[in-house]
Design a protein around this motif. Structure first.
Motif, PDB file in Angstrom:
ATOM      1  N   ARG A 263       0.833  -1.204   0.000  1.00  0.00           N
ATOM      2  CA  ARG A 263       0.000   0.000   0.000  1.00  0.00           C
ATOM      3  C   ARG A 263       0.869   1.255   0.000  1.00  0.00           C
ATOM      4  O   ARG A 263       1.906   1.301   0.670  1.00  0.00           O
ATOM      5  N   PRO A 264       0.444   2.311  -0.702  1.00  0.00           N
ATOM      6  CA  PRO A 264       1.198   3.574  -0.659  1.00  0.00           C
ATOM      7  C   PRO A 264       0.954   4.292   0.662  1.00  0.00           C
ATOM      8  O   PRO A 264      -0.190   4.408   1.116  1.00  0.00           O
ATOM      9  N   LEU A 265       2.017   4.771   1.272  1.00  0.00           N
ATOM     10  CA  LEU A 265       1.899   5.449   2.570  1.00  0.00           C
ATOM     11  C   LEU A 265       1.037   6.692   2.467  1.00  0.00           C
ATOM     12  O   LEU A 265       0.295   7.026   3.390  1.00  0.00           O
ATOM     13  N   ILE A 266       1.107   7.364   1.327  1.00  0.00           N
ATOM     14  CA  ILE A 266       0.390   8.621   1.173  1.00  0.00           C
ATOM     15  C   ILE A 266      -1.124   8.435   1.268  1.00  0.00           C
ATOM     16  O   ILE A 266      -1.857   9.361   1.612  1.00  0.00           O
ATOM     17  N   GLY A 267      -1.606   7.219   0.999  1.00  0.00           N
ATOM     18  CA  GLY A 267      -3.031   6.947   1.159  1.00  0.00           C
ATOM     19  C   GLY A 267      -3.365   6.263   2.476  1.00  0.00           C
ATOM     20  O   GLY A 267      -4.394   6.545   3.093  1.00  0.00           O
ATOM     21  N   ALA A 268      -2.477   5.368   2.910  1.00  0.00           N
ATOM     22  CA  ALA A 268      -2.760   4.563   4.098  1.00  0.00           C
ATOM     23  C   ALA A 268      -2.657   5.355   5.394  1.00  0.00           C
ATOM     24  O   ALA A 268      -3.499   5.224   6.288  1.00  0.00           O
ATOM     25  N   VAL A 289      -3.823   6.955  20.976  1.00  0.00           N
ATOM     26  CA  VAL A 289      -2.880   6.048  20.331  1.00  0.00           C
ATOM     27  C   VAL A 289      -2.074   6.841  19.304  1.00  0.00           C
ATOM     28  O   VAL A 289      -2.626   7.572  18.483  1.00  0.00           O
ATOM     29  N   ARG A 290      -0.760   6.685  19.360  1.00  0.00           N
ATOM     30  CA  ARG A 290       0.098   7.351  18.384  1.00  0.00           C
ATOM     31  C   ARG A 290       0.161   6.519  17.099  1.00  0.00           C
ATOM     32  O   ARG A 290       0.164   5.285  17.150  1.00  0.00           O
ATOM     33  N   ILE A 291       0.262   7.194  15.972  1.00  0.00           N
ATOM     34  CA  ILE A 291       0.315   6.527  14.681  1.00  0.00           C
ATOM     35  C   ILE A 291       1.645   6.832  14.019  1.00  0.00           C
ATOM     36  O   ILE A 291       1.992   7.997  13.799  1.00  0.00           O
ATOM     37  N   GLY A 292       2.418   5.793  13.720  1.00  0.00           N
ATOM     38  CA  GLY A 292       3.712   5.950  13.067  1.00  0.00           C
ATOM     39  C   GLY A 292       3.684   5.456  11.637  1.00  0.00           C
ATOM     40  O   GLY A 292       2.669   4.946  11.153  1.00  0.00           O
ATOM     41  N   ALA A 293       4.812   5.581  10.957  1.00  0.00           N
ATOM     42  CA  ALA A 293       4.887   5.234   9.540  1.00  0.00           C
ATOM     43  C   ALA A 293       6.077   4.332   9.265  1.00  0.00           C
ATOM     44  O   ALA A 293       7.187   4.565   9.756  1.00  0.00           O
ATOM     45  N   ALA A 294       5.838   3.303   8.462  1.00  0.00           N
ATOM     46  CA  ALA A 294       6.893   2.385   8.021  1.00  0.00           C
ATOM     47  C   ALA A 294       6.650   2.039   6.559  1.00  0.00           C
ATOM     48  O   ALA A 294       5.554   2.202   6.036  1.00  0.00           O
ATOM     49  N   GLY A 295       7.686   1.536   5.904  1.00  0.00           N
ATOM     50  CA  GLY A 295       7.567   1.176   4.501  1.00  0.00           C
ATOM     51  C   GLY A 295       7.953   2.349   3.628  1.00  0.00           C
ATOM     52  O   GLY A 295       7.252   3.359   3.587  1.00  0.00           O
ATOM     53  N   GLY A 296       9.091   2.257   2.979  1.00  0.00           N
ATOM     54  CA  GLY A 296       9.558   3.365   2.152  1.00  0.00           C
ATOM     55  C   GLY A 296      10.349   4.406   2.908  1.00  0.00           C
ATOM     56  O   GLY A 296      10.761   5.417   2.334  1.00  0.00           O
ATOM     57  N   ALA A 298      13.410   5.658   3.844  1.00  0.00           N
ATOM     58  CA  ALA A 298      14.779   5.340   3.451  1.00  0.00           C
ATOM     59  C   ALA A 298      15.602   6.552   3.059  1.00  0.00           C
ATOM     60  O   ALA A 298      16.801   6.426   2.830  1.00  0.00           O
ATOM     61  N   THR A 299      14.984   7.715   2.967  1.00  0.00           N
ATOM     62  CA  THR A 299      15.689   8.942   2.596  1.00  0.00           C
ATOM     63  C   THR A 299      15.193  10.074   3.488  1.00  0.00           C
ATOM     64  O   THR A 299      14.112   9.981   4.068  1.00  0.00           O
ATOM     65  N   PRO A 300      15.954  11.159   3.601  1.00  0.00           N
ATOM     66  CA  PRO A 300      15.456  12.301   4.377  1.00  0.00           C
ATOM     67  C   PRO A 300      14.111  12.809   3.879  1.00  0.00           C
ATOM     68  O   PRO A 300      13.253  13.196   4.686  1.00  0.00           O
ATOM     69  N   ALA A 301      13.905  12.801   2.568  1.00  0.00           N
ATOM     70  CA  ALA A 301      12.637  13.287   2.022  1.00  0.00           C
ATOM     71  C   ALA A 301      11.466  12.423   2.457  1.00  0.00           C
ATOM     72  O   ALA A 301      10.391  12.933   2.798  1.00  0.00           O
ATOM     73  N   SER A 302      11.647  11.104   2.469  1.00  0.00           N
ATOM     74  CA  SER A 302      10.547  10.222   2.886  1.00  0.00           C
ATOM     75  C   SER A 302      10.286  10.336   4.383  1.00  0.00           C
ATOM     76  O   SER A 302       9.142  10.255   4.831  1.00  0.00           O
ATOM     77  N   VAL A 303      11.337  10.539   5.170  1.00  0.00           N
ATOM     78  CA  VAL A 303      11.160  10.739   6.614  1.00  0.00           C
ATOM     79  C   VAL A 303      10.373  12.022   6.866  1.00  0.00           C
ATOM     80  O   VAL A 303       9.399  12.034   7.643  1.00  0.00           O
ATOM     81  N   LEU A 304      10.771  13.107   6.207  1.00  0.00           N
ATOM     82  CA  LEU A 304      10.063  14.370   6.384  1.00  0.00           C
ATOM     83  C   LEU A 304       8.620  14.259   5.912  1.00  0.00           C
ATOM     84  O   LEU A 304       7.707  14.766   6.573  1.00  0.00           O
ATOM     85  N   ALA A 305       8.399  13.586   4.793  1.00  0.00           N
ATOM     86  CA  ALA A 305       7.037  13.441   4.278  1.00  0.00           C
ATOM     87  C   ALA A 305       6.143  12.738   5.284  1.00  0.00           C
ATOM     88  O   ALA A 305       4.990  13.134   5.505  1.00  0.00           O
ATOM     89  N   ALA A 306       6.675  11.688   5.926  1.00  0.00           N
ATOM     90  CA  ALA A 306       5.885  10.959   6.922  1.00  0.00           C
ATOM     91  C   ALA A 306       5.529  11.854   8.103  1.00  0.00           C
ATOM     92  O   ALA A 306       4.382  11.877   8.566  1.00  0.00           O
TER      93      ALA A 306
END
Length: 530
Positions: A263-268, A289-296, A298-306
């Motif tokens: 699943r794409p993180l941007i939708g999930a 409950v805190r919600i975190g992000a995993a999958g993809g 791997a780069t500073p841009a993806s970390v910031l996006a999450a």
């Protein structure tokens, strides 16, 4: 730009002569940065004073200090005693090794030991090693759902309770199990002020809303009644479990290595955040409950996006397997370091083979995905090993198993006879179950061959990997991190967070109309941070 949109409109700058070198100013994340209009054009300054009195330095825009430790939810860091809102997710068969967990813990991050597929003895050994190195906590242990082996899951929970493991990462759950609910409820007590004291924390890794809902709600009453009747939890704990969610944190797992729904993180992620808010409004938990992000990740841009999408924390996975601390062979780490984002494929999962569940693996340098898929096709087509055509049987025995079906079956009898005798009993009564166990022999050993670097079996290595690995390699290319000999999980984690903090400031400046050079719009790892 409309002057009303710029908070720095009408302000001037009086620079402090003690400035960092010009090339370093944007990177000084501990200091605010200002873009000022000078006779030489737009330049950046860190130290100085804002003033309404005209100077030769008109302020065009600015951004405050943004530190890696300021990213994410502060309650996540506080609850787990961590400096950073990042942890390394579990990779089964101790790929997420003791060393990886310890090094991440010492660096102010967290990691989850990859207990899935390990024997109770192996898990207990890891518990003792990690607890000795990290006596104050700051680590987690994986609890992998085992639909075919509930006894193994229960034994793992018994170990965690006995050794006071205070954080588990619950993975691959399709439904709540008695063992998982027991772990959660057994850590509940009443505080002096009447609130619920939670000692056993659960981080649930999910990819679907219906699964997330189960962890966002309190444990089902029937499971609590069953556990109380069996004496595994007290009546008070059963009562308290109705007042708190099953999980403290939920990791939304997008397109990742291993078990994944692609699943794409941007939708999930937004969908699960909305579900959390809906249930929080109805339940009014003391701590949402805190919600975190995993999958993809791997780069500073993806970390910031999450983080920008609302993630309380981020979880790395595939990239850690290419690190020195991972319980993977050098050959496997080098294959991962060469991977492109497209070098992945889906293959049948060993632990849920009969259910048709699939895992994402590396296809570069290995034929595992193709061979595993062939086994599943044969399992669907035939009802027994004896029904497989002679030519197919001979090919499997000579090229894939390198043993006869009968020899593999004898090994299955020895292995499951100690681990879970019920599976052998079922297989003796049902030829199709017997076929599944024989095929699972290959699926199970293939990951272990990869971990220990089994010579001659390189083309059968099962290497769990998502597209994030290729994205990381693209980002690391040309830096010291390109060589897997330089990859350490804690250093990579801090590089990703530092890069995300840097990019956060870049985005702030860009929203104020500041145009940056191409070299200033990216963050590159220049030297190890740990």
């Amino acid at each position: 730009m409309n002057s009303n949109e710029n908070p720095f409109s009408g302000l001037f700058f009086q620079p402090d002569p003690d400035q960092p070198p010009e090339a370093e100013r944007l990177k000084r994340l501990d200091l605010p940065v200002y873009a000022v209009n000078t006779s030489s054009g737009c330049q950046f300054y860190c130290k100085g004073k804002l003033s309404e009195q005209p100077t030769d330095f008109e302020v065009l825009g600015g951004a405050g200090a943004v530190l890696p430790e300021s990213l994410g939810d502060p309650t996540f860091r506080a609850v787990y005693g961590r400096r950073y809102a990042l942890y390394a997710g579990a990779m089964a068969n101790a790929i997420a090794s003791e060393d990886l967990v310890i090094q991440m813990g010492r660096a102010g991050m967290m990691a989850s030991f990859g207990a899935g597929g390990c024997s109770p003895e192996r898990i207990e050994q890891a518990i003792k090693t990690i607890q000795q190195a990290l006596p104050n906590g700051g680590y987690a242990f994986n609890l992998l759902n085992s639909p075919n082996e509930p006894a193994i899951e229960q034994r793992t929970v018994d170990l965690y309770l006995h050794h006071r493991i205070r954080v588990v990462e619950a993975s691959a759950y399709l439904a709540l199990t008695p063992a998982l609910v027991q772990y959660r409820a057994a850590g509940l007590s009443r505080s002096p002020d009447g609130s619920v004291q939670i000692d056993n924390r659960v981080i649930a890794k999910i990819s679907r809303k219906e699964t997330a809902r189960r962890f966002l709600e309190p444990a089902p009453q029937d499971l609590l009644d069953q556990l109380a009747a069996e004496g595994k939890i007290s009546p008070e704990q059963a009562e308290l479990a109705r007042l708190v969610p099953v999980a403290d944190d939920i990791t939304v797992e997008a397109d990742s290595g291993g078990h994944t729904d692609n699943r794409p993180l941007i939708g999930a992620l937004p969908a699960i955040l909305n579900l959390r808010d809906e249930i929080q409004a109805a339940r009014a938990y003391a701590q949402e409950v805190r919600i975190g992000a995993a999958g993809g990740i791997a780069t500073p841009a993806s970390v910031l996006a999450a983080f920008q999408m609302g993630a309380a924390y981020v979880v790395t996975g595939s990239v850690n397997q290419s690190c020195l601390e991972a319980g993977a062979s050098e050959h496997t780490r080098r294959l991962l370091a060469q991977a492109e984002s497209t070098d992945v494929a889906m293959a049948p999962a060993g632990d849920m083979f009969e259910m048709g569940v699939r895992v994402q693996v590396l296809k570069r340098g290995t034929m595992f995905a193709m061979r595993a898929q062939k086994l599943y096709e044969l399992y669907q087509r035939y009802e027994s090993l004896e029904a497989i055509p002679a030519a197919e049987k001979e090919k499997l025995e000579s090229t894939v198993f390198r043993k006869s079906f009968e020899e593999v079956w004898q090994e299955c009898e020895r292995f499951f006879g100690e681990r879970d005798p019920r599976q052998i009993e079922r297989a003796r009564q049902n030829p199709h179950d017997r076929m599944a166990l024989v095929f699972r022999w290959y699926l199970g050993l293939s990951s272990r061959w990869s971990n220990r670097g089994e010579a001659g079996r390189e083309m059968d290595y099962q290497i769990w990997c998502g597209p994030a690995m290729g994205a990381f390699n693209d980002w690391a290319r040309g830096s010291y991190l390109e060589d897997p000999a330089n990859r350490r999980a804690a250093d990579i984690g801090l590089q990703l967070l530092t890069g995300a903090a840097y990019l956060a400031r870049v985005r702030m400046l860009e929203t104020q109309g500041i145009r940056l050079k191409a070299s200033e719009r990216v963050y590159r790892p220049e030297k190890a941070l740990i």
